[in-house]
Design a protein around this motif. Structure first.
Motif, PDB file in Angstrom:
ATOM      1  N   GLU A  78       0.821  -1.214   0.000  1.00  0.00           N
ATOM      2  CA  GLU A  78       0.000   0.000   0.000  1.00  0.00           C
ATOM      3  C   GLU A  78       0.856   1.265   0.000  1.00  0.00           C
ATOM      4  OE1 GLU A  78      -2.834  -0.148   3.205  1.00  0.00           O
ATOM      5  OE2 GLU A  78      -3.542  -2.121   2.570  1.00  0.00           O
TER       6      GLU A  78
ATOM      7  N   CYS B 211       3.935   1.620  -0.909  1.00  0.00           N
ATOM      8  CA  CYS B 211       4.710   1.724  -2.150  1.00  0.00           C
ATOM      9  C   CYS B 211       3.860   2.229  -3.306  1.00  0.00           C
ATOM     10  CB  CYS B 211       5.354   0.391  -2.497  1.00  0.00           C
ATOM     11  SG  CYS B 211       6.847   0.051  -1.552  1.00  0.00           S
ATOM     12  N   GLU B 212       2.615   1.797  -3.377  1.00  0.00           N
ATOM     13  CA  GLU B 212       1.725   2.305  -4.428  1.00  0.00           C
ATOM     14  C   GLU B 212       1.534   3.811  -4.261  1.00  0.00           C
ATOM     15  OE1 GLU B 212       0.760   0.960  -7.110  1.00  0.00           O
ATOM     16  OE2 GLU B 212       0.784  -1.191  -6.771  1.00  0.00           O
ATOM     17  N   TRP B 213       1.346   4.249  -3.020  1.00  0.00           N
ATOM     18  CA  TRP B 213       1.185   5.669  -2.724  1.00  0.00           C
ATOM     19  C   TRP B 213       2.462   6.438  -3.080  1.00  0.00           C
ATOM     20  CZ3 TRP B 213       2.952   7.973   2.303  1.00  0.00           C
ATOM     21  CH2 TRP B 213       2.666   9.343   2.366  1.00  0.00           C
TER      22      TRP B 213
ATOM     23  N   ASP C 249       2.997   6.704  -6.819  1.00  0.00           N
ATOM     24  CA  ASP C 249       2.064   7.658  -7.402  1.00  0.00           C
ATOM     25  C   ASP C 249       2.516   9.096  -7.146  1.00  0.00           C
ATOM     26  OD1 ASP C 249      -0.527   8.005  -8.807  1.00  0.00           O
ATOM     27  OD2 ASP C 249      -1.031   9.079  -6.953  1.00  0.00           O
TER      28      ASP C 249
ATOM     29  N   CYS D   5       9.407   1.173  -6.121  1.00  0.00           N
ATOM     30  CA  CYS D   5       8.180   1.061  -5.326  1.00  0.00           C
ATOM     31  C   CYS D   5       7.160   0.159  -6.012  1.00  0.00           C
ATOM     32  CB  CYS D   5       7.571   2.435  -5.071  1.00  0.00           C
ATOM     33  SG  CYS D   5       8.352   3.357  -3.729  1.00  0.00           S
ATOM     34  N   ARG D   6       7.024   0.294  -7.304  1.00  0.00           N
ATOM     35  CA  ARG D   6       6.073  -0.544  -8.033  1.00  0.00           C
ATOM     36  C   ARG D   6       6.491  -2.010  -7.996  1.00  0.00           C
ATOM     37  NH1 ARG D   6       4.931   1.722 -13.667  1.00  0.00           N
ATOM     38  NH2 ARG D   6       3.201   0.279 -13.551  1.00  0.00           N
TER      39      ARG D   6
ATOM     40  N   ALA E 118       5.697  -3.261  -4.470  1.00  0.00           N
ATOM     41  CA  ALA E 118       4.255  -3.440  -4.286  1.00  0.00           C
ATOM     42  C   ALA E 118       3.793  -4.763  -4.883  1.00  0.00           C
ATOM     43  CB  ALA E 118       3.492  -2.268  -4.907  1.00  0.00           C
ATOM     44  N   ASP E 119       4.276  -5.081  -6.064  1.00  0.00           N
ATOM     45  CA  ASP E 119       3.890  -6.344  -6.705  1.00  0.00           C
ATOM     46  C   ASP E 119       4.457  -7.543  -5.951  1.00  0.00           C
ATOM     47  OD1 ASP E 119       2.466  -5.017  -8.656  1.00  0.00           O
ATOM     48  OD2 ASP E 119       4.035  -5.191 -10.183  1.00  0.00           O
TER      49      ASP E 119
ATOM     50  N   SER F 127       2.858  -8.019  -2.362  1.00  0.00           N
ATOM     51  CA  SER F 127       1.481  -8.484  -2.510  1.00  0.00           C
ATOM     52  C   SER F 127       1.459  -9.974  -2.857  1.00  0.00           C
ATOM     53  CB  SER F 127       0.771  -7.657  -3.575  1.00  0.00           C
ATOM     54  OG  SER F 127      -0.527  -8.122  -3.789  1.00  0.00           O
TER      55      SER F 127
END
Length: 118
Positions: free
Chosen positions: A29, A31-33, A36, A51-52, A55-56, A59
């Protein structure tokens, strides 16, 4: 029901595994923020990319742990490495989102390392 409450109901998980799942989900979460927030700033492209990736990976690792995958410990090491690399990058930036992201990722890396060596 919160995610933490749902994870608590998976009775075959140890407390350490539950903590790692929660840390992985929090890392995904944040990292997605962070990614962005970094968009559109050329100086932040590497931060957004890492970060992307994290996040992957985090998850995916949380899902592998929840289902008891035989590959979970292998993925845990990759998650820890990616969290550490991303935290190193985030710490280089003054933005609040990067600093918070680095803090969360250090914690996630620690619990993932424990899972990798379990």
């Amino acid at each position: 029901m919160s995610l933490a409450e749902t994870v608590e109901k998976i009775d075959r998980l140890s407390d350490e595994q539950r903590e790692c799942i929660e840390n992985c989900n929090e890392a995904a979460e944040v990292c997605e923020w962070c990614a962005d927030e970094c968009l559109g700033d050329a100086d932040m492209e590497e931060c957004a990319r890492l970060c992307r990736d994290v996040a992957d990976l985090t998850s995916l690792h949380a899902r592998f742990m929840a289902r008891g995958s035989n590959y979970s410990s292998d993925l845990a090491g990759i998650c820890a490495d990616s969290c550490e690399a991303c935290a190193d990058e985030c710490e280089q930036h003054d933005a609040d989102h990067c600093q918070l992201c680095a803090e969360v990722l250090r914690e996630c890396a620690e619990t993932c390392r424990e899972m990798a060596s379990a």
